[in-house]
Design a protein around this motif. Sequence first.
Motif, PDB file in Angstrom:
ATOM      1  N   VAL A 251       0.839  -1.200   0.000  1.00  9.38           N
ATOM      2  CA  VAL A 251       0.000   0.000   0.000  1.00  9.38           C
ATOM      3  C   VAL A 251       0.875   1.252   0.000  1.00  9.38           C
ATOM      4  N   LEU A 252       1.887   1.260   0.852  1.00  8.80           N
ATOM      5  CA  LEU A 252       2.754   2.432   0.932  1.00  8.80           C
ATOM      6  C   LEU A 252       3.472   2.683  -0.390  1.00  8.80           C
ATOM      7  N   ARG A 253       3.969   1.619  -1.006  1.00  8.16           N
ATOM      8  CA  ARG A 253       4.697   1.793  -2.264  1.00  8.16           C
ATOM      9  C   ARG A 253       3.806   2.344  -3.365  1.00  8.16           C
ATOM     10  N   ARG A 254       2.574   1.867  -3.414  1.00  9.75           N
ATOM     11  CA  ARG A 254       1.650   2.366  -4.428  1.00  9.75           C
ATOM     12  C   ARG A 254       1.236   3.808  -4.142  1.00  9.75           C
ATOM     13  N   MET A 255       1.085   4.138  -2.866  1.00 11.44           N
ATOM     14  CA  MET A 255       0.827   5.528  -2.517  1.00 11.44           C
ATOM     15  C   MET A 255       1.977   6.419  -2.988  1.00 11.44           C
TER      16      MET A 255
ATOM     17  N   GLY B 161       4.470  10.832  -5.038  1.00 12.81           N
ATOM     18  CA  GLY B 161       5.774  11.376  -5.390  1.00 12.81           C
ATOM     19  C   GLY B 161       5.694  12.321  -6.576  1.00 12.81           C
ATOM     20  N   PRO B 162       5.220  11.849  -7.736  1.00 12.70           N
ATOM     21  CA  PRO B 162       5.081  12.742  -8.893  1.00 12.70           C
ATOM     22  C   PRO B 162       4.075  13.871  -8.655  1.00 12.70           C
ATOM     23  N   LEU B 163       3.010  13.583  -7.923  1.00 10.00           N
ATOM     24  CA  LEU B 163       1.992  14.602  -7.670  1.00 10.00           C
ATOM     25  C   LEU B 163       2.569  15.761  -6.878  1.00 10.00           C
TER      26      LEU B 163
ATOM     27  N   ARG C 104       4.062  19.852   4.419  1.00 14.29           N
ATOM     28  CA  ARG C 104       2.910  18.991   4.165  1.00 14.29           C
ATOM     29  C   ARG C 104       3.239  17.847   3.207  1.00 14.29           C
ATOM     30  N   HIS C 105       4.446  17.792   2.705  1.00 14.15           N
ATOM     31  CA  HIS C 105       4.822  16.706   1.786  1.00 14.15           C
ATOM     32  C   HIS C 105       4.689  15.346   2.466  1.00 14.15           C
ATOM     33  N   LYS C 106       4.095  14.406   1.761  1.00 19.47           N
ATOM     34  CA  LYS C 106       3.911  13.057   2.306  1.00 19.47           C
ATOM     35  C   LYS C 106       4.860  12.034   1.683  1.00 19.47           C
ATOM     36  N   ALA C 107       5.362  12.331   0.469  1.00 18.81           N
ATOM     37  CA  ALA C 107       6.256  11.369  -0.178  1.00 18.81           C
ATOM     38  C   ALA C 107       7.488  11.047   0.687  1.00 18.81           C
ATOM     39  N   PRO C 108       8.113  12.026   1.341  1.00 14.41           N
ATOM     40  CA  PRO C 108       9.251  11.672   2.198  1.00 14.41           C
ATOM     41  C   PRO C 108       8.878  10.743   3.353  1.00 14.41           C
ATOM     42  N   LEU C 109       7.661  10.899   3.868  1.00 14.39           N
ATOM     43  CA  LEU C 109       7.212  10.015   4.950  1.00 14.39           C
ATOM     44  C   LEU C 109       7.015   8.589   4.434  1.00 14.39           C
ATOM     45  N   LEU C 110       6.465   8.475   3.236  1.00 14.02           N
ATOM     46  CA  LEU C 110       6.291   7.150   2.639  1.00 14.02           C
ATOM     47  C   LEU C 110       7.638   6.481   2.399  1.00 14.02           C
ATOM     48  N   ALA C 111       8.597   7.233   1.879  1.00 13.56           N
ATOM     49  CA  ALA C 111       9.929   6.674   1.640  1.00 13.56           C
ATOM     50  C   ALA C 111      10.576   6.251   2.953  1.00 13.56           C
ATOM     51  N   ARG C 112      10.391   7.046   3.988  1.00 10.25           N
ATOM     52  CA  ARG C 112      10.938   6.715   5.311  1.00 10.25           C
ATOM     53  C   ARG C 112      10.317   5.430   5.852  1.00 10.25           C
ATOM     54  N   ASP C 113       9.002   5.290   5.705  1.00 10.13           N
ATOM     55  CA  ASP C 113       8.331   4.083   6.184  1.00 10.13           C
ATOM     56  C   ASP C 113       8.804   2.847   5.426  1.00 10.13           C
TER      57      ASP C 113
ATOM     58  N   HIS D  69      -0.171   8.262 -16.852  1.00  8.77           N
ATOM     59  CA  HIS D  69      -0.142   9.297 -15.835  1.00  8.77           C
ATOM     60  C   HIS D  69       1.055  10.222 -16.012  1.00  8.77           C
ATOM     61  N   THR D  70       0.835  11.237 -16.825  1.00 11.55           N
ATOM     62  CA  THR D  70       1.838  12.253 -17.069  1.00 11.55           C
ATOM     63  C   THR D  70       1.865  13.236 -15.896  1.00 11.55           C
ATOM     64  N   PRO D  71       2.914  14.073 -15.780  1.00 14.93           N
ATOM     65  CA  PRO D  71       2.993  15.021 -14.657  1.00 14.93           C
ATOM     66  C   PRO D  71       1.744  15.891 -14.550  1.00 14.93           C
ATOM     67  N   TRP D  72       1.248  16.002 -13.363  1.00 12.74           N
ATOM     68  CA  TRP D  72      -0.001  16.729 -13.104  1.00 12.74           C
ATOM     69  C   TRP D  72      -0.127  16.905 -11.591  1.00 12.74           C
ATOM     70  N   PRO D  73      -0.730  17.995 -11.087  1.00  8.23           N
ATOM     71  CA  PRO D  73      -1.509  19.031 -11.760  1.00  8.23           C
ATOM     72  C   PRO D  73      -0.632  20.049 -12.493  1.00  8.23           C
TER      73      PRO D  73
END
Length: 207
Positions: free
Chosen positions: A41-45, A50-52, A77-86, A112-116
Amino acid sequence: MQPSSPLLAALRTATAPHHRRTEAVIPILDPTLDLVGYATVLRRMLDVLGPLEAALDDVLAAAALPWVDPAIDWRARHKAPLLARDLAALAARGVVPAADDASGTAAWRGEHTPWPDDGAAAVGALYVLEGATLGGQVVLRRVAPRLGLVEATGAAFYTGYGARTGAMWQSFAATVAAWETTHAAEAPAVIAGACRTFDRLTARFAA
């Protein structure tokens, strides 16, 4: 927590079916979920966030939106670093995500190209991210104890802002309320951006 602006109320109503579809494909509250499933789940998140978040960095800076203000502190508020840490904490214990079906993952990445790519879509995406941080508190209470996780051992993402979670949501809601006073005409684009964010998560977990 109740929406504190017409835009937030509209977002909550319009995104509800997208939200439900996303929740239906993310098995985080499945009582049979084990550590490998949790890591998956974390990896898919991370694949989505990450790109978002990288795209949001660019859009928020270029559009001069209020989320670059230190009082809002988008970077915090970035969450990608928390996911990578987990994921790193779990890997240190020998827990790695399950392998994906190669064709499904490739198809998802290709679509899924870069967005928003504009300010209104960014506001919609932020609504989803900040709302998910509130929802993460439920996961933290129900899942982390069962899997033996704390913030330092793999639950940083779902810990979110910890004791500051409520206050961080309120500051976000206040910013939306202030922004919409001069951008009311962009409400449909904001809602479309939020729906698209949910749909990206759904697509990744369904791949």
